[in-house]
Enzyme design. Structure first.
Site, mmCIF file in Angstrom:
data_model
loop_
_atom_site.group_PDB
_atom_site.id
_atom_site.type_symbol
_atom_site.label_atom_id
_atom_site.label_comp_id
_atom_site.label_asym_id
_atom_site.label_seq_id
_atom_site.Cartn_x
_atom_site.Cartn_y
_atom_site.Cartn_z
ATOM 1 N N ARG A 223 -61.907 77.746 -8.483
ATOM 2 C CA ARG A 223 -62.756 78.371 -9.689
ATOM 3 C C ARG A 223 -62.382 77.131 -11.081
ATOM 4 O O ARG A 223 -63.585 77.459 -11.696
ATOM 5 C CB ARG A 223 -61.987 80.286 -9.891
ATOM 6 N N HIS A 247 -42.574 63.204 -7.057
ATOM 7 C CA HIS A 247 -43.522 63.695 -8.363
ATOM 8 C C HIS A 247 -44.980 63.828 -7.672
ATOM 9 O O HIS A 247 -45.639 64.608 -8.458
ATOM 10 C CB HIS A 247 -44.182 62.380 -9.164
ATOM 11 N N ASP A 269 -42.739 54.885 -14.023
ATOM 12 C CA ASP A 269 -42.407 55.890 -14.643
ATOM 13 C C ASP A 269 -41.226 55.987 -14.593
ATOM 14 O O ASP A 269 -40.982 56.925 -14.985
ATOM 15 C CB ASP A 269 -43.459 57.390 -14.971
ATOM 16 N N LEU A 301 -37.870 67.572 -12.872
ATOM 17 C CA LEU A 301 -37.536 66.035 -12.806
ATOM 18 C C LEU A 301 -38.044 65.129 -13.912
ATOM 19 O O LEU A 301 -38.436 65.748 -13.879
ATOM 20 C CB LEU A 301 -39.006 65.318 -11.817
#
Length: 373
Positions: A223, A247, A269, A301
């Site tokens: 939605r 991740h 990263d 994380l």
């Protein structure tokens, strides 16, 4: 000195061939069929060769973390360590910090680039203008709304150094967003609570990149498709993924790749590379290695530990793609995302003589860097 790289399977970023690569003074000067006899030859003995990897979001090297110590020493640690893992070009990442620290980081990059002609391209400024509800590991004390004066100062001092800036666009006025768009700095949308409709509006304004797809953003719902849904649908937007299995689940990455194709690429990263730093604490940020992943005291994380080499290997092993396609996710696709496709990421005349060599299944990847320092 001019040299010829011969007997290789050459992945140019556009095609695969058996051409000869002529290099001199850290540059590719020719890609040709003929093997010259009057210059030194480097025999690849049937190995594959491609452009070196590009990492546009890396926080630390083996020992030093750029946001904690934004110095030339840290930049060198990041660059030298990255070379060990196939990455020849980097954007050291500075996360949400005080204005003084941001300016210090900009100056460190500028001074470093003035001294060295290598693969440090500039800086990725991740924050501080993020949505606090999606700040992730960024300190709540540093995340803030932009003011015109601070934004102007950062742009003035950093527009030749900052190549990418991560922002939450919903925290900006139209005037402030236009200031960034006009600066030439690549804007990446991330750490954001944008709805699908809001995201499409900001993409239409000129934002063509998001920061670590799936992480620190509104998720897909049937939605309310959120920022994830808007990114997956919009054919103009690049979607980088931290492909470490934590991740981003590999199934989610496979779906994203099917939808994004040539706009899908890899980032590390990495908080630190090589997993030599077992634990780290700085201000409100803490991380410790837990089964190969960095997590904070709450178990969340806290930055990745993956290298671009591992990310490429994971793409080959888990995304059902060819070795050439996995390599593109770390080379030419990355260059295109940051508007450097005419300078980096391919084996073409005028591009850097910075390469990776690899075997058929990418289980062995090695850096071959002729870029002078």
């Amino acid at each position: 000195m001019k040299q010829a790289i011969v007997n290789g399977i050459v992945h140019t970023g556009e095609e695969i061939n058996n051409d000869v690569i002529i290099i001199e003074n850290g540059k590719i000067i020719s890609v040709q069929k003929e093997i010259p006899t009057d210059i030194e030859q480097i025999d690849l003995k049937g190995e594959h060769i491609a452009a070196g990897f590009i990492d546009i979001q890396i926080n630390g090297g083996e020992q030093l973390y750029f946001s904690q110590t934004p110095t030339e020493e840290t930049i060198q640690d990041i660059y030298e360590t990255s070379l060990k893992y196939g990455t020849t070009h980097v954007l050291p990442c500075l996360i949400s910090s005080s204005k003084e620290t941001i300016l210090q980081g900009i100056e460190a990059i500028r001074n470093y680039k003035a001294k060295y002609n290598n693969g440090v391209l500039g800086m990725h400024l991740e924050g501080p203008f993020l949505n606090p509800l999606k700040r992730g590991a960024h300190s709540i004390n540093q995340v803030r709304k932009p003011t015109n004066s601070e934004l102007e100062e950062i742009i003035c001092h950093g527009k030749e150094v900052i190549k990418v800036i991560t922002i939450a666009p919903e925290c900006f006025t139209d005037e402030q967003l236009d200031m960034l768009l006009e600066s030439g700095i690549v804007i990446s949308a991330g750490h954001s609570t944008m709805t699908y409709k809001e995201a499409q509006y900001y993409f239409s304004k000129g934002i063509k990149l998001v920061t670590h797809l799936f992480n620190a953003m509104t998720q897909f719902g049937h939605r309310e498709p959120g920022l994830v849904g808007a990114t997956l649908e919009n054919e103009n937007v690049y979607a980088p993924v931290i492909l470490d299995g934590a991740h981003c689940d590999y199934a989610a990455a496979r779906l994203a790749y099917k939808l994004k194709k040539d706009k899908f690429f890899l980032i590390s990263d990495a908080a630190f590379l090589g997993r030599k730093v077992a634990s780290f604490k700085w201000e409100n940020f803490d991380a410790h290695l837990d089964n190969g992943f960095y997590r904070n005291e709450e178990g969340n994380l806290a930055g990745a530990s993956i290298s671009m080499k591992e990310a490429v290997q994971n793409a080959f092993n888990h995304l059902n793609v060819s070795a050439d396609e996995a390599i593109k996710m770390a080379t030419c696709r990355v260059a295109s995302a940051i508007n450097m496709e005419h300078q980096l990421g391919k084996i073409k005349p005028g591009f850097p003589a910075s390469f990776v060599t690899f075997n058929d299944n990418l289980s062995r990847i090695e850096t071959v860097n002729y870029n002078p320092i």
